[in-house]
Design an enzyme around this catalytic site. Structure first.
Site, PDB file in Angstrom:
ATOM      1  N   GLU A  27       0.810  -1.227   0.000  1.00 31.02           N
ATOM      2  CA  GLU A  27       0.000   0.000   0.000  1.00 31.02           C
ATOM      3  C   GLU A  27       0.837   1.267   0.000  1.00 31.02           C
ATOM      4  O   GLU A  27       0.412   2.309  -0.500  1.00 31.02           O
ATOM      5  CB  GLU A  27      -0.963   0.010   1.186  1.00 31.02           C
ATOM      6  CG  GLU A  27      -2.121  -0.984   1.078  1.00 31.02           C
ATOM      7  CD  GLU A  27      -1.795  -2.372   1.597  1.00 31.02           C
ATOM      8  OE1 GLU A  27      -0.598  -2.649   1.871  1.00 31.02           O
ATOM      9  OE2 GLU A  27      -2.723  -3.192   1.734  1.00 31.02           O
TER      10      GLU A  27
ATOM     11  N   PHE B 299     -11.910  -7.238  14.041  1.00 31.18           N
ATOM     12  CA  PHE B 299     -10.864  -7.706  13.126  1.00 31.18           C
ATOM     13  C   PHE B 299     -10.523  -6.612  12.106  1.00 31.18           C
ATOM     14  O   PHE B 299     -11.405  -6.049  11.469  1.00 31.18           O
ATOM     15  CB  PHE B 299     -11.335  -8.971  12.395  1.00 31.18           C
ATOM     16  CG  PHE B 299     -10.330  -9.466  11.386  1.00 31.18           C
ATOM     17  CD1 PHE B 299      -9.075  -9.916  11.801  1.00 31.18           C
ATOM     18  CD2 PHE B 299     -10.619  -9.455  10.027  1.00 31.18           C
ATOM     19  CE1 PHE B 299      -8.140 -10.355  10.870  1.00 31.18           C
ATOM     20  CE2 PHE B 299      -9.683  -9.894   9.097  1.00 31.18           C
ATOM     21  CZ  PHE B 299      -8.450 -10.341   9.519  1.00 31.18           C
ATOM     22  N   GLN B 300      -9.250  -6.303  12.011  1.00 28.42           N
ATOM     23  CA  GLN B 300      -8.735  -5.272  11.108  1.00 28.42           C
ATOM     24  C   GLN B 300      -9.333  -3.890  11.355  1.00 28.42           C
ATOM     25  O   GLN B 300      -9.501  -3.094  10.441  1.00 28.42           O
ATOM     26  CB  GLN B 300      -8.891  -5.686   9.640  1.00 28.42           C
ATOM     27  CG  GLN B 300      -8.042  -6.922   9.334  1.00 28.42           C
ATOM     28  CD  GLN B 300      -7.869  -7.194   7.855  1.00 28.42           C
ATOM     29  OE1 GLN B 300      -8.751  -6.917   7.058  1.00 28.42           O
ATOM     30  NE2 GLN B 300      -6.720  -7.761   7.497  1.00 28.42           N
TER      31      GLN B 300
ATOM     32  N   LYS C 112     -17.671  -0.491   6.206  1.00 23.78           N
ATOM     33  CA  LYS C 112     -18.107  -1.421   5.170  1.00 23.78           C
ATOM     34  C   LYS C 112     -19.614  -1.349   4.907  1.00 23.78           C
ATOM     35  O   LYS C 112     -20.067  -1.468   3.776  1.00 23.78           O
ATOM     36  CB  LYS C 112     -17.719  -2.848   5.573  1.00 23.78           C
ATOM     37  CG  LYS C 112     -17.965  -3.859   4.473  1.00 23.78           C
ATOM     38  CD  LYS C 112     -17.376  -5.219   4.784  1.00 23.78           C
ATOM     39  CE  LYS C 112     -17.550  -6.148   3.579  1.00 23.78           C
ATOM     40  NZ  LYS C 112     -17.012  -7.485   3.844  1.00 23.78           N
TER      41      LYS C 112
ATOM     42  N   MET D 276      24.453   8.506   2.674  1.00 23.25           N
ATOM     43  CA  MET D 276      24.269   9.768   3.392  1.00 23.25           C
ATOM     44  C   MET D 276      24.542   9.577   4.881  1.00 23.25           C
ATOM     45  O   MET D 276      25.095  10.454   5.549  1.00 23.25           O
ATOM     46  CB  MET D 276      22.854  10.310   3.157  1.00 23.25           C
ATOM     47  CG  MET D 276      22.667  11.719   3.648  1.00 23.25           C
ATOM     48  SD  MET D 276      23.875  12.865   2.948  1.00 23.25           S
ATOM     49  CE  MET D 276      22.962  13.573   1.589  1.00 23.25           C
TER      50      MET D 276
HETATM   51  C1  LIG Z   1      12.412   5.281   5.439  1.00 17.84           C
HETATM   52  C2  LIG Z   1      13.699   5.935   5.810  1.00 17.84           C
HETATM   53  N1  LIG Z   1      14.527   5.355   6.716  1.00 17.84           N
HETATM   54  C3  LIG Z   1      15.699   5.931   7.042  1.00 17.84           C
HETATM   55  C4  LIG Z   1      16.076   7.116   6.483  1.00 17.84           C
HETATM   56  C5  LIG Z   1      17.411   7.766   6.868  1.00 17.84           C
HETATM   57  N2  LIG Z   1      18.321   7.829   5.712  1.00 17.84           N
HETATM   58  C6  LIG Z   1      18.459   8.942   4.970  1.00 17.84           C
HETATM   59  S1  LIG Z   1      19.502   8.747   3.679  1.00 17.84           S
HETATM   60  C7  LIG Z   1      19.813   7.145   4.108  1.00 17.84           C
HETATM   61  C8  LIG Z   1      20.742   6.310   3.289  1.00 17.84           C
HETATM   62  C9  LIG Z   1      20.191   5.966   1.964  1.00 17.84           C
HETATM   63  O1  LIG Z   1      21.019   4.999   1.349  1.00 17.84           O
HETATM   64  P1  LIG Z   1      20.969   4.737  -0.205  1.00 17.84           P
HETATM   65  O2  LIG Z   1      19.567   4.575  -0.628  1.00 17.84           O
HETATM   66  O3  LIG Z   1      21.896   3.642  -0.527  1.00 17.84           O
HETATM   67  O4  LIG Z   1      21.449   6.135  -0.800  1.00 17.84           O
HETATM   68  P2  LIG Z   1      22.895   6.807  -0.794  1.00 17.84           P
HETATM   69  O5  LIG Z   1      22.892   7.835   0.306  1.00 17.84           O
HETATM   70  O6  LIG Z   1      23.914   5.735  -0.577  1.00 17.84           O
HETATM   71  O7  LIG Z   1      22.992   7.444  -2.125  1.00 17.84           O
HETATM   72  C10 LIG Z   1      19.104   6.799   5.262  1.00 17.84           C
HETATM   73  C11 LIG Z   1      19.184   5.499   5.924  1.00 17.84           C
HETATM   74  C12 LIG Z   1      15.176   7.704   5.561  1.00 17.84           C
HETATM   75  N3  LIG Z   1      15.421   8.879   4.984  1.00 17.84           N
HETATM   76  N4  LIG Z   1      14.017   7.084   5.227  1.00 17.84           N
END
Ligand SMILES: Cc1ncc(C[n+]2csc(CCOP(=O)(O)OP(=O)(O)O)c2C)c(N)n1
Ligand SMILES: [Mg+2]
Lengths: 163, 579
Positions: free
Chosen positions: B58, B120-121, B170, B487
């Site tokens: 979803e 439920f749900q 529903k 990052m």
């Molecule tokens: C759902 C979610 N969980 C955690 C984060 C924290 N976060 C921001 S950037 C990042 C790393 C992303 O890694 P990748 O997709 O490999 O991108 P890169 O920075 O290596 O280009 C994380 C864990 C986030 N923004 N969103």
């Protein structure tokens, strides 16, 4: 600074939750909150006492305005207004104290609205400040219970908050 | 269609819902069925106007709807079941909310008489979604459905847009219970009046301030894109000879290839944009909200600037940075009025001051200029984005996930048009990119749609490769694979002595095989010289989804980067240089 906000709200379920949620979510505080339907049953009026500097109060009023169900709002404390709160206090009274407590209630224009052999229940109406002063004045008497309605407010003079 | 003399048609609640969507002009609904919405899905099956896209999770449905809205300006529609269906949609609703994206999310709910019984749900979706929606409502009587659908779209799409949740028990959609159907033509709410045009007096004041400015800057945000005001903005900027910076959400609002464009501003903004902001005497903020990723420390923010701020949401004005000349209004009519007044007044610009300002800006441009190491030993993510820009002639819809790759895409894919850059700026939702690309591709099948992602983010909604196969969504996935949650790693390099606490992902899948397993094309690129031919091949495969797994330099950082706690112009410029 303490502010009294009056809000006209669509009388719909969930509207109040939205107002309360807004305060919790954005970390604004609520000193008191009262709400009830107005003469128009589709509109509720909510009175909210909050604190904050000008910038916080400005954000609060803007954020409240953004809620779809908020029809109108006013910061009553910006101009002359009347505020009232109702309090009921149940106190334990020994035989010697009864006269004194009654006199104290009279001074605050309170009414004794229920009695037992060992208790009084006193009703006082006024500003929050006055209610606090009354509690101070009961010093020496054992308070069993207090209940306060929260502040309601209305503007003085011809100014109104209505649709 | 009902005409004047025929009786309104009798429809069930479920059928009314679908008919109302059709009357609202909805072409696609993204969703996933379940117990509470079975009546609605059955009604969906019995008509052909509104089509349904079956996702695999979803969350993806919400991002698809969201991205469709970002590209088209019209609300996207989601349909999910109660309980887990609704809660899976929460991240996507919050994503849309943070970026003010119009969306209507229809959630099933248990039967009215069961609400409150922990049935439920059953989940309290109105309660759960309240802090992350513009509004939410529940259906109490089936006959209200057409009105509530109209109201949901009206609220979602007007004023400052946002997601609206409609919760439908529903028993509101029982097939045998029919009601006369009529879709309201328009709607008025006494408590909601979103169409502010801006105070003419304030607009006049703003214009006078801009004409007198010696070091002005135009700071344009996502509001310009949402408000479809790029043309007006561009004309005005040229007339006033203003340097223009766009926020992450505003990229494309002003053409990046225009000489007056000085780049994105903020945390990973260009050196010149952040310098211009810091040294400006007048900041003209249009549909931007002085987000903390823009301002850096608010106490040190732009000390000399008089701030003019146009926004439809008064709560965005003077929230974090005080505005001297606030203008509450939709950006388009406000900018039109400004242009109109400018025509009439023929005010004079301070040409001398402006030409000095532009000389200064030119010098700043030369300081960093988006440089990165172009030695051929490593495949640099920046170079990949520049190559993608070339191969798509700068005309693609580019969606992204969140991380370094997102910032590289924002910095190096020079957006000349609005609505082309589609990313989760406010919530920063990893997992957004692929479903977002799908939402755009479905509606613009002829357009090139590129998803720039990372090996971390793509795995958050990778199951949607299956949906892509089912609906023939030939998007191009540019996986900037650096083997790290890059990052996070960058922050650990800079602030935690390179202790990579859980930022390295072991056991990555073979993305090429994975793409193939889902029925798509996968291409791996591990060397710089493989890049061009791979892109060539990928973009030639017009009707195929191509997953490009591009192994980029894992040590790369995103620069410039504002120094936390500093002013706008306090920046790291590389691993060894700072302002
Ligand atoms: C759902 C979610 N969980 C955690 C984060 C924290 N976060 C921001 S950037 C990042 C790393 C992303 O890694 P990748 O997709 O490999 O991108 P890169 O920075 O290596 O280009 C994380 C864990 C986030 N923004 N969103
Ligand atoms: Mg990565």
């Amino acid at each position: 600074m303490r502010h009294i906000l009056s809000v006209l709200l669509e009388n719909e379920s969930g509207a109040l939750a939205r107002v309360v949620g807004l305060f919790a979510q954005r970390g604004y505080n609520i000193d008191s909150l009262t709400v009830a339907a107005t003469e128009d049953p589709t509109i509720s009026r909510l009175t909210l006492v909050t604190r904050g500097d000008d910038q916080v109060i400005e954000q609060i009023t803007k954020q409240l305005h953004k809620l779809i169900e908020v029809v109108k709002l006013a910061d009553l404390s910006e101009s002359a207004h009347i505020e009232r709160e109702l309090m009921m206090v149940k106190v334990k009274t020994t035989a010697e104290q009864r006269e004194e407590v009654k006199r104290c209630a009279d001074i605050f224009r309170g009414q004794i609205i229920d009695i037992t052999a060992s208790t009084y229940t006193i009703q006082v109406v006024g500003t929050s400040e006055k209610l606090e002063a009354f509690i101070q004045a009961l010093n020496g008497t054992q308070i069993l219970e207090t209940v306060r309605s929260g502040v309601s407010g209305i503007s003085r003079g011809e100014r109104t908050l209505s649709l | 269609m009902t005409s004047q003399n025929t009786q309104p048609e009798l429809l069930s609640g479920g059928a009314m819902l679908i008919r109302a969507l059709a009357d609202e002009g909805v072409e696609y609904v993204y969703g996933y069925p379940g117990g509470a919405v079975l009546h609605i899905y059955d009604a969906m099956f019995q008509q052909h106007q509104v089509k349904h896209v079956l996702v695999r999770h979803e969350q993806a449905a919400t991002h698809m709807a969201d991205a469709y809205a970002r590209a088209s300006g019209k609300a996207g529609v989601v349909l999910v079941t109660s309980g887990p269906g609704a809660t899976n949609a929460v991240t996507g609703i919050a994503t849309a909310y943070m970026d003010s994206i119009p969306m209507v999310v229809i959630c099933g709910q248990v039967m009215s008489h069961l609400i409150g019984d922990d049935a439920f749900q059953e989940t309290d979706m109105l309660g759960i979604s309240r802090p992350i929606v513009k509004h939410n409502m529940s259906v109490r009587r089936p006959e209200d459905i057409p009105y509530l659908v109209k109201k949901a779209f009206y609220i979602a799409q007007s004023g400052r847009p946002g997601p609206v949740v409609l919760d439908i028990p529903k028993d509101m959609t029982i097939p045998s219970q029919k009601f006369p159907y009529e879709y309201p033509k328009d709607i008025k709410l006494r408590s909601y009046n979103p169409n502010a045009k801006g105070h003419p007096g304030q607009i006049k004041k703003a214009l006078a301030t801009l004409l007198a400015a010696k070091r002005p800057v135009l700071y344009a945000g996502g509001g310009v894109i949402l408000g479809r005001a790029s043309d007006e903005l561009t004309v005005l900027a040229r007339k006033l000879n203003l340097p223009v910076t766009n926020t992450l959400m505003g990229l494309g609002a002003y053409p990046a290839s225009d000489p007056q464009f000085i780049g994105m501003l903020g945390m990973h903004g260009s050196y010149e944009a952040n310098q211009v902001m810091h040294n400006a005497d007048v900041i003209f903020a249009v549909g931007a909200r002085f987000d903390d990723r823009v301002t850096n420390a608010t106490k040190k923010f732009c000390p000399d600037a008089t701030i003019i701020h146009i926004d439809i949401d008064p709560a965005s004005i003077s929230k974090t940075i005080n505005a001297h000349i606030p203008i509450v209004g939709l950006v388009k009519p406000v900018l039109q009025e400004m242009l109109h007044q400018l025509e009439k007044n023929k005010g004079e610009l301070d040409q001398d001051a402006l030409s000095q300002w532009w000389q200064q800006i030119q010098q700043w441009r030369e300081v960093h200029g988006g440089r990165y190491d172009t030695s051929p030993s490593h495949l640099k993510p920046q170079a990949v984005i520049e190559a993608v820009h070339r191969h798509t002639k700068g005309d693609a819809y580019v969606t992204s996930d969140v991380g370094q790759h997102q910032m590289f895409a924002a910095q190096y894919y020079k957006f000349d048009k609005p609505n082309r850059w589609i990313n989760s700026g406010g919530l920063g939702t990893m997992g957004f990119g692929l479903p977002a690309a799908m939402g755009v591709k479905l509606h613009y099948p002829e357009a090139e749609v590129v998803c720039v992602t990372g090996e971390g983010s793509i795995q958050m909604n990778i199951q949607e490769l299956s949906t892509c196969k089912q609906y023939g969504l030939a998007v191009k996935i540019i996986n900037l694979n650096n083997g790290y949650l890059g990052m996070v790693k960058q922050w650990q390099d800079m602030n935690y002595d390179s202790r990579y606490s859980s930022s390295y992902m072991d056991s990555l899948p073979d993305f090429v095989k994975l793409a193939e397993a889902y029925g798509h094309v996968g291409i791996r690129v591990t060397k710089a010289e493989e890049l061009e031919p791979a892109l060539e091949r990928a973009f030639a495969l017009k009707d195929k989804l191509v997953f490009l797994d591009i192994h980029v330099d894992p040590t790369e950082h995103v620069y410039p980067m504002q120094i936390p706690g500093g002013a706008m112009n306090d920046m790291f410029l590389s691993k060894t240089e700072r302002t």
